[in-house]
Design a protein around this motif. Structure first.
Motif: not given
Ligand SMILES: [Zn+2]
Length: 390
Positions: A189-195, A221-226
């Protein structure tokens, strides 16, 4: 003389009233005498599957004797099973509010009322009922487990984490995998909100339980990549591949992309080839094909090698479809190959699904949470046809 007139009027009135009350009492006694008969009649109707008639009979019995609390419960549950939630709620709420009933009976009514609310989809009211139950020592753990189910259904992940933690400390239950998934849901959810700040903070919490499910490492890994940290992402994925090798096919594509982005194209191709050889998974094969095909003539030769290897090691319609699609791409003017490619693609799509190992629920995408049975980690990271050959 006035007194005598009254006497003549008053005595018949008294006599009539006495007769009426006697009759009423007799009728009530008759009704009460008939209670066991009506009760067993209702039960036999119920056993014969004649629920409508059984309910009518029980309603009449309850009307005659409101003290039959057990029967009230039978009736309330019948209403609920038939989807008559309003009647079930009214009945159980009435029982819960009856001050003449014992504390145990009222607690029982509250538990049933909470179930009515859940079945009717009134989750906020169900939550309030379970919160009241959680204050009673005898019902505390039962209420916590029920609250956890509500929070998961309602996607209230923070409350779900808190409740699961309470169950771990108070009931000694292990909810490690679930808590890890709840954190991953919050991260998504945080990634969707770009937070990214919140996502990174939550990754730290989730990593405390990274052994519980491969999802933690994959999400980290997805968060690190983002966050633009490809090296860290690769490290997370590689750790997952080490601990949970069977899950490699579902992230080998983005891992190879991250390696390529860091200039390690040769390493990425080797990884894709190895993933196909080791796992013999359609997902790994598709991830490999979509990437090596972009590498010019050498890529086409590599793609042929990968598909042929898959067909030899684990022949499947999905692998054969991939081969035919390659042939079609090589020579789009060949009508026969075009027809075959189109026909196979339709059938391959039908097989290209994932299945929950607990309830058999089918999904077109890989899922961590089964919508059919609510289990976590119940989808093997393989498609149906893949799994059969495993
Ligand atoms: Zn399931």
């Amino acid at each position: 003389m006035d007194f005598e007139y009254w006497y003549f009027v008053f005595v018949p009135v008294l006599f009539f009233a006495g007769w009426f009350c006697r009759g009423l009492d007799q009728r009530q006694r008759d009704d009460t005498t008939n209670l066991p008969e009506a009760y067993s009649h209702g039960l036999s109707l119920l056993l014969n599957g004649e629920t409508d008639k059984a309910i009518d009979t029980f309603v009449e019995v309850v009307r005659i004797d409101p003290d039959l609390v057990d029967l009230h419960h039978v009736l309330g549950n019948l209403f609920r099973e038939r989807g008559e939630f309003e009647r079930a709620i009214r009945l159980h709420r009435h029982l819960y509010n009856r001050a003449d009933l014992s504390k145990e009976e009222r607690t029982r009514a509250l538990k049933e009322l909470a179930q009515d609310y859940i079945r009717a989809g009134f989750f906020d009211r169900a939550e309030a009922a379970f919160r009241r139950l959680s204050e009673m020592p005898s019902e505390h753990l039962y209420a916590l487990r029920s609250l956890l189910e509500i929070y998961v259904t309602e996607h209230e992940w923070a409350a779900a984490i808190e409740t699961a933690r309470l169950l771990e400390t108070q009931a000694g239950e292990s909810h490690s995998a679930e808590i890890a998934h709840f954190y991953c849901e919050r991260i998504d959810l945080a990634l969707k909100r770009k937070n990214l700040e919140e996502a990174t903070l939550l990754v730290g919490k989730a990593l405390e339980r990274e052994d519980a499910t491969p999802r933690v490492g994959i999400t980290a890994a997805r968060v690190a990549l983002a966050a633009g940290n490809g090296k860290e992402a690769v490290a997370h994925w590689e750790r997952v591949a080490e601990r949970f090798p069977e899950y490699l096919p579902i992230f080998v594509g983005p891992l190879a992309d991250a390696m390529t982005a860091q200039g390690d194209e040769a390493g990425a191709v080797t990884l894709l080839r190895d993933a196909c050889e080791k796992t013999r998974s359609i997902d790994a094969m598709e991830a490999a094909l979509s990437r090596v095909r972009k590498l010019g003539d050498a890529g086409s030769a590599e793609a042929q090698k990968i598909v042929t290897g898959m067909l030899h090691a684990r022949p499947s319609l999905l692998a054969f479809n991939a081969l035919v699609q390659l042939k079609h791409e090589e020579d789009p003017s060949d009508e026969q190959t075009k027809m075959l490619a189109s026909l196979l693609e339709k059938h391959a799509r039908r097989l290209s699904r994932y299945q929950c190992r607990k309830c058999g629920f089918l999904a077109s995408r890989f899922n961590w949470h089964c919508l059919g049975c609510g289990s976590w980690d119940s989808f093997p990271p393989r498609r149906i046809e893949d799994g059969k050959k495993a």
